[in-house]
Design a protein around this motif. Structure first.
Motif, PDB file in Angstrom:
ATOM      1  N   VAL A 194       0.870  -1.187   0.000  1.00 37.48           N
ATOM      2  CA  VAL A 194       0.000   0.000   0.000  1.00 37.48           C
ATOM      3  C   VAL A 194       0.904   1.233   0.000  1.00 37.48           C
ATOM      4  O   VAL A 194       1.745   1.403   0.872  1.00 37.48           O
ATOM      5  N   ARG A 195       0.735   2.100  -1.026  1.00 38.70           N
ATOM      6  CA  ARG A 195       1.647   3.239  -1.197  1.00 38.70           C
ATOM      7  C   ARG A 195       0.984   4.554  -0.796  1.00 38.70           C
ATOM      8  O   ARG A 195      -0.222   4.711  -0.983  1.00 38.70           O
ATOM      9  N   PRO A 196       1.763   5.495  -0.286  1.00 39.78           N
ATOM     10  CA  PRO A 196       1.194   6.808   0.024  1.00 39.78           C
ATOM     11  C   PRO A 196       0.882   7.571  -1.264  1.00 39.78           C
ATOM     12  O   PRO A 196       1.340   7.176  -2.335  1.00 39.78           O
ATOM     13  N   GLY A 197       0.104   8.631  -1.141  1.00 42.83           N
ATOM     14  CA  GLY A 197      -0.184   9.459  -2.319  1.00 42.83           C
ATOM     15  C   GLY A 197      -1.539   9.156  -2.907  1.00 42.83           C
ATOM     16  O   GLY A 197      -2.270   8.295  -2.405  1.00 42.83           O
ATOM     17  N   PRO A 198      -1.896   9.865  -3.971  1.00 41.53           N
ATOM     18  CA  PRO A 198      -3.222   9.681  -4.575  1.00 41.53           C
ATOM     19  C   PRO A 198      -3.343   8.291  -5.211  1.00 41.53           C
ATOM     20  O   PRO A 198      -2.320   7.690  -5.571  1.00 41.53           O
ATOM     21  N   PRO A 199      -4.588   7.801  -5.370  1.00 41.42           N
ATOM     22  CA  PRO A 199      -4.768   6.459  -5.938  1.00 41.42           C
ATOM     23  C   PRO A 199      -4.188   6.358  -7.345  1.00 41.42           C
ATOM     24  O   PRO A 199      -4.323   7.274  -8.149  1.00 41.42           O
ATOM     25  N   ARG A 200      -3.551   5.241  -7.602  1.00 40.94           N
ATOM     26  CA  ARG A 200      -3.032   4.963  -8.943  1.00 40.94           C
ATOM     27  C   ARG A 200      -4.026   4.056  -9.658  1.00 40.94           C
ATOM     28  O   ARG A 200      -4.589   3.146  -9.053  1.00 40.94           O
ATOM     29  N   ARG A 286      -8.368  -1.011  -0.580  1.00 38.84           N
ATOM     30  CA  ARG A 286      -7.150  -0.192  -0.496  1.00 38.84           C
ATOM     31  C   ARG A 286      -7.442   1.250  -0.913  1.00 38.84           C
ATOM     32  O   ARG A 286      -8.116   1.479  -1.927  1.00 38.84           O
ATOM     33  N   ASP A 288      -5.178   3.284  -1.978  1.00 37.85           N
ATOM     34  CA  ASP A 288      -4.152   3.770  -2.915  1.00 37.85           C
ATOM     35  C   ASP A 288      -4.333   3.238  -4.333  1.00 37.85           C
ATOM     36  O   ASP A 288      -3.474   3.479  -5.180  1.00 37.85           O
ATOM     37  N   THR A 289      -5.416   2.483  -4.583  1.00 36.91           N
ATOM     38  CA  THR A 289      -5.574   1.917  -5.929  1.00 36.91           C
ATOM     39  C   THR A 289      -6.986   2.110  -6.460  1.00 36.91           C
ATOM     40  O   THR A 289      -7.964   2.109  -5.705  1.00 36.91           O
TER      41      THR A 289
END
Ligand SMILES: Cc1cc2nc3c(=O)[nH]c(=O)nc-3n(C[C@H](O)[C@H](O)[C@H](O)COP(=O)(O)OP(=O)(O)OC[C@H]3O[C@@H](n4cnc5c(N)ncnc54)[C@H](O)[C@@H]3O)c2cc1C
Length: 397
Positions: A194-200, A286, A288-289
């Protein structure tokens, strides 16, 4: 015996046997059963006698179990693996959780964590750990039965002068598409991160097992089939849903893939699913996605995926947590622009290509593939059950 040998025999190649290179239902557990079934059938039928020299080609689960089984029955086995290491696909992966019986869900026994094999047995767990458990046992079996292991060697038939050659090459080499390089299902250790930042925005193309599993990892935090199935079991109203899911299997049993696609989507949409299930999935979604699943069929559920995967995908779709983009892809550019055959264009932040495999048998042994293929397609697709009697193989530890 009739469920094993006819699948292995190759017309015009009397001492060559094919093990698990062509089946529809392929999992680590099922391939291990195929390996042991063939070792039992060759030994029990008298086709191979003690002391026979056998080449087993392929150092995956089918090859290892077959080699260990034949070694225990007194054959002189050489195992060839063209990769640098045995089980090279699964031994590196530290993310995928592997379970021996989950493909049977919701049938009884599907949550049993132990494979229950007499040889090279293993427990549900992370891929690399499960592979290490099997390799440790295989090393012991190889020492005991004097199995010669040759890695980095992909022999031709002409180079093998053994009494029998067993081709356990697996279902094949994964395929890429367009301008994107191959990113193997087994090499991708970042999928669950799970990555920080806006959803990819991810595209997962392919609605067979590889594609739907990747969509689940990308959409659900900390995803594991066994854990999710265990949570579903705790919801009493799921019993009626499970019965309905089994009933749908009987409706699609005789259908081809295209007809099954429509029946599955219609059936799964109408299931009496309790609200707790969707609430559970929403809690796990999630942040982030965003994920779009793509397949050539009009609807997202394919007969070639397992029931649990289909069920979770259908709930995520109906809850608006996952999108479906139907249509064949014509091209994918290096900067993740996708063009469908109908001209639709979309750009994504990342793409997983799960379009199945190129047959290893065709790549490595085209002469065998040509003779085996017509005979093989006439045989029904069977999910193998252990054929050997209890005690036939001495349990490895
Ligand atoms: C995208 C994808 C996802 C999957 N996910 C799962 C999963 O989650 N759980 C699961 O249980 N199964 C999964 N599978 C199936 C999984 O790959 C098999 O269960 C397992 O690898 C089967 O073992 P095998 O021995 O039949 O084949 P493989 O593991 O493919 O082993 C065959 C071996 O033969 C070797 N070989 C091939 N050609 C030659 C040659 N000419 N000479 C010498 N050696 C050769 C290869 O290098 C390889 O090591 C997945 C498959 C794919 C494609």
């Amino acid at each position: 015996m009739e469920h094993v040998l006819p699948y292995a025999l190759v017309p015009d190649f009397p001492n060559v046997y094919v093990c698990g290179c062509f089946e529809r239902w392929v999992s680590i557990y099922l391939q291990s059963v195929r390996g042991l079934n063939l070792a039992w059938a060759l030994s029990e039928s008298g086709r191979l006698e003690r002391g026979a020299r056998v080449a087993v080609v392929g150092g995956g689960f089918a090859g290892l179990t077959c080699a260990a089984g034949l070694g225990q029955r007194g054959m002189r086995v050489t195992l060839f693996e063209k990769g640098a290491q045995l089980l090279h696909t699964q031994r590196q992966n530290r993310v995928r959780s592997i379970h021996p019986h989950i493909h049977e869900w919701p049938r009884p026994g599907s949550l049993e964590p132990r494979a229950g094999l007499p040889l090279l047995d293993w427990r549900a767990g992370i891929s690399a750990e499960m592979a290490a458990e099997v390799l440790r046992q295989f090393d012991a079996e190889a020492a005991r039965s004097r199995i010669e292991v040759r890695t980095g060697v992909g022999p031709t038939l002409a180079q093998l002068d053994h009494d029998a050659v067993i081709l356990a090459l697996g279902v094949g080499v994964e395929k890429s598409f367009g301008a994107l390089p191959l990113r193997s299902y087994w090499s991708d250790d970042t999928i669950a991160e799970v990555r920080p930042g806006p959803p990819r925005h991810h595209l997962v193309t392919g609605i067979g097992e590889g594609g739907v599993i990747d969509a689940l990892y990308l959409r659900l935090a900390g995803f594991s089939h066994a854990e999710m199935a265990a949570r579903l079991t705790e919801i009493p109203e799921m019993r009626a849903v499970e019965a309905a899911l089994i009933e749908i299997e009987s409706q699609i049993a005789a259908l081809d893939d295209a007809a099954a696609n429509a029946v599955l989507w219609d059936g799964y949409r109408r299931l009496p699913v309790p609200p707790e299930v969707d609430a559970l999935l929403r809690r796990r979604a999630r942040p982030d996605t965003r994920v779009t699943l793509n397949g050539p069929e009009p609807h997202p559920l394919a007969a070639r995926a397992d029931i649990l995967n289909r069920f979770l995908i259908s709930r995520l779709m109906l809850a608006g947590e996952l999108d479906y983009l139907p249509g064949k892809i014509a091209d994918i550019s290096a900067d993740y622009q996708v063009t469908l055959e109908d001209g639709t264009r979309m750009r994504f932040d990342d793409i997983e290509i799960r379009h199945g495999t190129f047959p290893a048998l065709k790549a490595g042994f085209p002469e065998v593939w040509e003779r085996y293929h017509p005979a093989r397609v006439k045989l029904p697709h069977l999910t193998p059950a252990p054929s050997w009697p209890e005690g036939y193989f001495a349990t490895s530890s």
